[in-house]
Enzyme design. Structure first.
Site, PDB file in Angstrom:
ATOM      1  N   GLU A  64       3.795   5.807   3.242  1.00 58.09           N
ATOM      2  CA  GLU A  64       3.038   4.997   4.203  1.00 58.09           C
ATOM      3  C   GLU A  64       2.919   5.753   5.514  1.00 58.09           C
ATOM      4  O   GLU A  64       3.888   6.349   5.983  1.00 58.09           O
ATOM      5  CB  GLU A  64       3.745   3.661   4.524  1.00 58.09           C
ATOM      6  CG  GLU A  64       3.633   2.612   3.465  1.00 58.09           C
ATOM      7  CD  GLU A  64       4.394   1.331   3.817  1.00 58.09           C
ATOM      8  OE1 GLU A  64       4.534   1.021   5.016  1.00 58.09           O
ATOM      9  OE2 GLU A  64       4.842   0.654   2.885  1.00 58.09           O
TER      10      GLU A  64
ATOM     11  N   TYR B 104       5.662   5.776  11.096  1.00 57.06           N
ATOM     12  CA  TYR B 104       4.614   5.228  11.959  1.00 57.06           C
ATOM     13  C   TYR B 104       4.674   5.735  13.388  1.00 57.06           C
ATOM     14  O   TYR B 104       3.664   5.998  14.006  1.00 57.06           O
ATOM     15  CB  TYR B 104       4.691   3.689  11.976  1.00 57.06           C
ATOM     16  CG  TYR B 104       4.269   3.062  10.665  1.00 57.06           C
ATOM     17  CD1 TYR B 104       2.944   2.727  10.442  1.00 57.06           C
ATOM     18  CD2 TYR B 104       5.188   2.830   9.647  1.00 57.06           C
ATOM     19  CE1 TYR B 104       2.532   2.175   9.247  1.00 57.06           C
ATOM     20  CE2 TYR B 104       4.790   2.273   8.433  1.00 57.06           C
ATOM     21  CZ  TYR B 104       3.467   1.948   8.245  1.00 57.06           C
ATOM     22  OH  TYR B 104       3.057   1.403   7.060  1.00 57.06           O
TER      23      TYR B 104
ATOM     24  N   ASN C  16       8.130   6.471   4.792  1.00 61.18           N
ATOM     25  CA  ASN C  16       7.178   5.681   5.583  1.00 61.18           C
ATOM     26  C   ASN C  16       7.407   6.015   7.047  1.00 61.18           C
ATOM     27  O   ASN C  16       8.518   5.855   7.561  1.00 61.18           O
ATOM     28  CB  ASN C  16       7.407   4.170   5.396  1.00 61.18           C
ATOM     29  CG  ASN C  16       7.034   3.696   4.008  1.00 61.18           C
ATOM     30  OD1 ASN C  16       6.593   4.479   3.160  1.00 61.18           O
ATOM     31  ND2 ASN C  16       7.221   2.408   3.769  1.00 61.18           N
TER      32      ASN C  16
ATOM     33  N   HIS D 226       9.055  -4.819  -2.789  1.00 65.09           N
ATOM     34  CA  HIS D 226       8.549  -4.702  -1.416  1.00 65.09           C
ATOM     35  C   HIS D 226       8.779  -6.052  -0.729  1.00 65.09           C
ATOM     36  O   HIS D 226       7.837  -6.718  -0.290  1.00 65.09           O
ATOM     37  CB  HIS D 226       7.073  -4.285  -1.424  1.00 65.09           C
ATOM     38  CG  HIS D 226       6.581  -3.709  -0.109  1.00 65.09           C
ATOM     39  ND1 HIS D 226       5.979  -2.470   0.001  1.00 65.09           N
ATOM     40  CD2 HIS D 226       6.604  -4.215   1.154  1.00 65.09           C
ATOM     41  CE1 HIS D 226       5.651  -2.249   1.267  1.00 65.09           C
ATOM     42  NE2 HIS D 226       6.020  -3.287   1.980  1.00 65.09           N
TER      43      HIS D 226
ATOM     44  N   ARG E  28      -0.980   3.086  -4.317  1.00 65.66           N
ATOM     45  CA  ARG E  28       0.395   2.577  -4.297  1.00 65.66           C
ATOM     46  C   ARG E  28       0.358   1.076  -4.045  1.00 65.66           C
ATOM     47  O   ARG E  28      -0.267   0.615  -3.087  1.00 65.66           O
ATOM     48  CB  ARG E  28       1.213   3.270  -3.204  1.00 65.66           C
ATOM     49  CG  ARG E  28       2.600   2.666  -3.025  1.00 65.66           C
ATOM     50  CD  ARG E  28       3.445   3.404  -1.990  1.00 65.66           C
ATOM     51  NE  ARG E  28       4.723   2.739  -1.809  1.00 65.66           N
ATOM     52  CZ  ARG E  28       5.126   2.148  -0.681  1.00 65.66           C
ATOM     53  NH1 ARG E  28       4.353   2.162   0.403  1.00 65.66           N
ATOM     54  NH2 ARG E  28       6.295   1.541  -0.615  1.00 65.66           N
TER      55      ARG E  28
ATOM     56  N   GLU F 106      11.621   0.564   2.019  1.00 63.74           N
ATOM     57  CA  GLU F 106      12.280   0.425   3.324  1.00 63.74           C
ATOM     58  C   GLU F 106      13.491  -0.500   3.336  1.00 63.74           C
ATOM     59  O   GLU F 106      13.489  -1.521   4.038  1.00 63.74           O
ATOM     60  CB  GLU F 106      11.271  -0.079   4.370  1.00 63.74           C
ATOM     61  CG  GLU F 106      10.087   0.822   4.580  1.00 63.74           C
ATOM     62  CD  GLU F 106       9.228   0.393   5.761  1.00 63.74           C
ATOM     63  OE1 GLU F 106       9.527  -0.634   6.397  1.00 63.74           O
ATOM     64  OE2 GLU F 106       8.251   1.106   6.063  1.00 63.74           O
TER      65      GLU F 106
END
Ligand code: GBH
Length: 520
Positions: A414, A345, A343, A155, A110, A200
């Protein structure tokens, strides 16, 4: 078809203790391998983004992105005074990158296209042949190695001339994004079969338009940040339908969007107000983007609409700070994604908080009215915002599934962790093992429809405001050498092994001397 479950025999007291110590919930057999395995057709990849790796900011007739322009004007914006002028120099070193991806045994990569490298003015009147050639060469080289490129159109590196017009706060950008998407589909759609329109929008709008954590540092709390969100959503929908109607019939690819989500857990689960705060946070930050696209109702979530309307009125605004979609815009957005790009985290603990020192009024934070904290017991191997809590991954996957169903597959676009450098990145090995296991649980025990996973990121890179101080890479990059040499970290070998065996090896660290002694 899902592969076998292979549930291990009862763990002995001792090995159970080991599992708990590693934060693993569930059984693995004596070999240390996870009981569940990834399906053969599961998409494993690794992700990067153009501005964070390409460098070559003014090479090959590239136009400036707002990050180029802003960092040149404000060299101290990043904590280490760095910028993206060279980054990992992937514009020149893309063949090395491809070899790195290949060495991990991955079939998917990606990456993102730099809009100003293709359209130096932002608009489609000038198409930069050098930029087009760069990406076509890169895509073809990837295909030669049997690696499928997955491409994000935006992005965060907006062409500066479009930022000068207000960027995503100017509705005209919807047309310009559609034009850019059309150029990209036309020029690359024969090769690219998996597109993500944007990365995002939540982080982009809240940090860049609401605050000053990101460029453009607009500081338009509660107003600009919602305009940004609104027009990004509409631009996404327009690009989706353009592809769907005019390109999909012959190019036969898929297109979706990538949303980010921290998981939100009530600080005190016995308190209703904390449970409400957690749900409110998820609706205000994830639902605000996901509901218009993935819910059967469409439009902003009722909680979000009501809350921002009420607070706006109480602040003396004549109209809500959250713009309204027309009914045809609601229809345009609903269902406008072939997958849910996620995504993820970290997780935060939530409690009710009407006002906090430091919040601007109005602002997204103030509208949300939630205090974010993290459990001090959760490890923090790098960036201050990123505490390790694997169970939160499973929970956010379940939240998405509960709210939007299983029809649209989730692709984790992600997931990863930062540290401050070093080849023996035990914390990253452990992070990937434990987060991936939580994803397996979400798939096999909870029935979440997850079809892919991309590790963030291939190599240490330009980490936005943190410059080069925190490291997310599977590969170490030597930023002191002009060669920007890439060296695999322990986590690279571990990830490659997971991809090959389709199982997680929780004893990887113990076994490392045998497995990769020659490289370390
Ligand atoms: C993703 O953003 C991005 O897609 C990717 O480009 C990035 O490199 C990667 O993750 C790692 O950060 O300073 O407390 O206000 C993640 C979003 C944006 C989350 C910055 C943390 C700073 C929090 N991150 N944000 S704070």
């Amino acid at each position: 078809m899902r592969s076998s479950r292979g549930v291990a025999r009862l763990a002995t007291g001792l090995s159970l203790w080991c599992l708990l110590a590693q934060g693993v919930s569930g059984y693995v057999d004596g070999s240390g391998l996870s009981n569940y395995s990834f399906p053969d057709d599961f998409i494993f990849g690794v992700a990067t983004a153009a501005f964070q790796i390409e460098g070559a900011w003014n090479i090959g007739n590239k136009g400036e992105s707002m990050w180029d322009t802003y960092l040149h004007k404000h060299p101290n914006f990043t904590v280490d005074g760095s910028n993206g002028d060279v980054a990992t120099d992937s514009y020149h070193k893309y063949k090395t990158d491809i070899n790195c991806v290949k060495s991990l045994g991955l079939k998917y990569y990606r990456m993102s296209i730099s809009w100003p490298r293709i359209l130096p003015q932002g608009t489609d009147n000038v198409i930069n042949k050098d930029g087009v050639r760069y990406y076509r060469t890169l895509f073809k080289e990837l295909l030669k190695e049997n690696i499928t490129p997955v491409v994000t159109l935006f992005h965060w590196d907006l062409p500066t001339p479009l930022m000068d017009l207000g960027g995503w706060s100017n509705p005209k950008i919807i047309d310009y994004f559609e034009d850019y998407a059309k150029v990209a589909f036309t020029l690359f759609g024969d090769i690219i079969k998996l597109w993500s329109t944007m990365n995002e929008p939540h982080q982009h709008c809240s940090n860049g338009y609401g605050g000053d954590n990101f460029v453009p540092a607009m500081m338009s709390g509660g107003v600009g940040e919602y305009l940004c969100a609104h027009y990004m959503l509409l631009a996404h929908a327009r690009a989706y339908h353009l592809y769907d109607k005019s390109f999909r019939p012959h190019q036969k690819g898929k297109i979706g969007i990538t949303l980010d989500a921290f998981y939100a857990e009530p600080k005190d689960p016995t308190k209703q107000s904390d449970r409400d705060a957690a749900e409110r946070y998820l609706q205000m930050h994830l639902g605000i983007f996901a509901h218009p696209i993935y819910s059967s109702m469409g439009d902003y979530p009722p909680l979000v609409r009501e809350r921002i309307n009420n607070i706006s009125l109480s602040q003396g605004f004549t109209r809500s700070r959250l713009p309204y979609f027309t009914s045809s815009e609601i229809d345009l957005l609903r269902g406008s994604s072939d997958f849910f790009g996620l995504n993820h985290y970290t997780t935060y603990l939530m409690s009710d908080m009407p006002m906090l020192q430091g919040w601007r009024v109005p602002s997204w934070d103030h509208d949300t009215g939630v205090l974010l904290e993290q459990n001090p017991l959760w490890p923090k191997p790098g960036a201050d915002w990123l505490a390790v809590y694997p169970a939160g991954f499973r929970k956010v996957l379940n939240w998405i599934t509960r709210n939007y169903g299983t029809r649209i597959p989730i692709i984790v676009t992600e997931n990863g962790v930062s540290d401050f450098g070093g080849l023996n990145d035990y914390a990253r090995v452990s992070y990937y093992n434990n987060y991936l296991y939580q994803m397996l649980l979400a798939m096999y025990e909870d029935g979440c429809n997850i079809q892919g996973y991309f590790a963030w990121t291939l190599m240490d890179d330009f980490e936005w405001k943190d410059g080069y101080t925190v490291k997310f890479g599977l590969f170490h990059v030597d930023f002191n050498s002009t060669e920007r040499t890439r060296i695999p970290k322990l986590s690279a070998f571990n990830y490659a092994e997971i991809v090959r065996r389709r199982r997680i090896n929780f004893k990887y660290i113990e076994q490392i001397p045998k497995a990769h002694i020659n490289i370390l």
